[in-house]
Scaffold this motif. Structure first.
Motif, short mmCIF file in Angstrom:
data_model
loop_
_atom_site.label_atom_id
_atom_site.label_comp_id
_atom_site.label_asym_id
_atom_site.label_seq_id
_atom_site.Cartn_x
_atom_site.Cartn_y
_atom_site.Cartn_z
N LEU A 20 0.56 -1.61 -0.18
CA LEU A 20 -0.09 0.10 -0.52
C LEU A 20 0.66 1.11 -0.12
N ASP A 21 2.27 1.36 0.20
CA ASP A 21 2.95 2.12 0.68
C ASP A 21 3.97 2.35 -0.55
N VAL A 22 3.95 1.54 -1.51
CA VAL A 22 4.24 1.45 -2.79
C VAL A 22 3.10 2.13 -3.75
N VAL A 23 1.87 2.32 -3.38
CA VAL A 23 0.67 2.25 -4.14
C VAL A 23 0.52 3.90 -4.07
N LYS A 24 1.18 4.32 -2.97
CA LYS A 24 0.39 5.62 -2.55
C LYS A 24 1.45 6.74 -2.61
N THR A 25 2.93 6.07 -3.18
CA THR A 25 4.22 7.24 -3.20
C THR A 25 3.52 6.99 -4.96
N ARG A 26 3.74 6.00 -5.43
CA ARG A 26 3.13 6.35 -7.06
C ARG A 26 2.27 7.33 -7.40
N GLU A 53 5.43 -5.73 -13.69
CA GLU A 53 6.24 -5.28 -12.48
C GLU A 53 6.50 -6.75 -11.73
N GLY A 54 5.31 -7.70 -11.87
CA GLY A 54 5.05 -8.57 -10.91
C GLY A 54 5.03 -8.65 -10.02
N LEU A 55 4.81 -9.35 -9.00
CA LEU A 55 4.51 -9.31 -7.16
C LEU A 55 5.16 -8.97 -6.20
N PHE A 56 7.12 -8.82 -6.73
CA PHE A 56 7.99 -8.25 -6.25
C PHE A 56 7.33 -6.81 -5.95
N GLY A 57 6.86 -6.81 -7.40
CA GLY A 57 7.17 -4.86 -7.32
C GLY A 57 6.78 -3.60 -6.51
N ASN A 161 10.26 3.01 -9.36
CA ASN A 161 11.21 3.30 -10.24
C ASN A 161 10.08 2.29 -10.61
N ARG A 162 9.87 2.04 -12.44
CA ARG A 162 8.90 0.93 -12.70
C ARG A 162 9.52 0.16 -13.78
N ASN A 163 10.90 0.63 -13.73
CA ASN A 163 11.08 -1.35 -14.27
C ASN A 163 10.84 -2.68 -13.54
N GLU A 195 21.64 -4.24 -12.15
CA GLU A 195 21.91 -2.40 -10.84
C GLU A 195 21.58 -1.30 -11.22
N THR A 196 21.01 -1.32 -12.42
CA THR A 196 20.82 -0.25 -13.58
C THR A 196 19.26 -0.26 -12.88
N LEU A 197 18.98 -0.87 -13.57
CA LEU A 197 17.33 -1.31 -13.77
C LEU A 197 16.63 -1.30 -12.63
N GLN A 198 17.52 -2.19 -11.32
CA GLN A 198 16.78 -2.78 -9.91
C GLN A 198 17.39 -1.96 -9.26
N PRO A 199 18.29 -1.52 -8.90
CA PRO A 199 19.07 -1.28 -7.79
C PRO A 199 18.60 -1.71 -6.74
#
Length: 353
Positions: A20-26, A53-57, A161-163, A195-199
């Motif tokens: 929910l925090d990720v969604v809020k920030t987006r 981005e999958g579940l880990f997104g 980061n949406r990668n 590391e560039t796409l998902q640091p």
């Protein structure tokens, strides 16, 4: 005993509520309806993140809160609840109401140094008990904001980061990069690309420090907004919780008592979230990606609020309110309940030894 108290409440809340925090920030970093990367609704945001981005997104940026907020919240709540428990225990022993003893015992029983310093500065002895909790909450919020702000900068950057480093993309790169190269060279190239796409949190922090430094344009940017967010939230959250908890009678039925505490914590977190969210929006805009790369549009807290209000309207200051309430309403209740029940269990365990 203190180890469990430091880890359990914050860790449980973060793991349950971080999506929910990720969604809020987006929602908070998207700029109006014309933003091409904007989400249409809460459901659309959840669906898009999961598909792309999958579940880990939903768990991007979770490590900084675990590293910073788990002990921070536990220390804050430990000091608060130890004070409350000490007052109740002492008043029971001498047969007086705990509220009568707040002004004298608050000087001795509250060992959390932040509250002690603000108590001396503001003169707690002259404040009514209810107001003392709120003012101490404000002081603790301002202090913790200074501590957690660098972690917040890293967290917001990762959440924005949406990668998505998908298996298909990995296979494509493997076919392109591996041909004619050694396995060691290929592995190194894949690692650098990942590391560039998902640091990771550490890589992202290092990048921020290298590019912008440790100051208010780098790892400590958005500090004023973080001060406002934490200070206002803690003032309302603790002030409401402990005052209402003292007013509502304790239920002998364990189930009803659980519901009483959960309800008070839920309402406390909800009210605090509604009041402090403009600071949260300003914080996300300052710490998140700027509209034009290389050009800083959002610099200070109140100027950012004014810009958002002018360009996007009053309701833009409340972006992300629904996921914020969904997170900090139940999250606040979970955090306090986990602490109180873990504390009671540990106390009972110690007493039986």
């Amino acid at each position: 005993m203190s180890t469990y108290l430091l880890l359990a409440p914050g860790l449980v809340e973060i793991c349950l509520m971080h999506p929910l925090d990720v969604v809020k920030t987006r929602f908070q970093i998207q700029r109006g309806k014309t933003d091409p990367t904007g989400y249409k609704s809460l459901g659309d945001c959840f669906r898009t993140i999961f598909q792309r981005e999958g579940l880990f997104g939903f768990y991007k940026g979770i490590f900084p809160p675990i590293l910073a907020e788990t002990p921070k919240r536990a220390v804050k709540d430990t000091g608060r609840l130890q004070l409350y428990s000490a007052l109740e225990e002492f008043s029971h022993r001498i047969g007086q109401d705990s509220n009568v003893l707040v002004r004298t015992w608050i000087l001795k029983q509250f060992n959390f140094f932040t509250f002690e310093q603000y108590k001396k500065l503001l003169g707690y002895a002259s404040l009514p008990p209810g107001l003392a909790f709120a003012v101490a909450g404000l002081g603790s919020g301002l202090t913790e904001a200074v501590v957690v702000n660098p972690f917040e900068v890293v967290k917001v950057t990762l959440q924005a980061n949406r990668n998505a480093f998908t298996e298909l993309f990995q296979n494509l790169l493997r076919n392109q990069l591996y041909h004619g190269r050694s396995a060691k060279s290929h592995k190194h190239g894949m690692k650098r690309l990942a590391e560039t796409l998902q640091p990771s949190s550490f890589v992202q922090a290092r990048q921020i420090i290298k590019t912008d430094g440790l100051g208010f344009q780098g790892l400590n940017k958005g500090l004023t907004a973080t001060l406002g967010r934490h200070g206002v939230f803690n003032m309302v959250y603790f002030g409401f919780y402990f005052n209402v908890k003292n007013i509502l009678p304790v239920n002998k039925d364990p189930n009803l008592e659980f519901l009483r505490k959960f309800g008070i914590g839920l309402v406390s977190g909800t009210i605090a979230s509604i009041i402090n969210i403009p600071f949260d929006v300003a914080k996300s805009r300052i710490q998140g990606p700027q509209p034009v790369p290389g050009e800083i549009k959002y610099r200070t807290c109140f100027k950012t609020m004014a810009t958002v209000y002018k360009e996007e309207g009053f309701l833009a200051l409340y972006k992300g309110l629904v996921p914020k309430i969904m997170r900090l309403g139940p999250g606040g209740a979970v955090m306090l309940l986990v602490y109180e029940y873990v504390y009671a269990w540990l106390q009972d365990t110690v007493d039986h030894k």
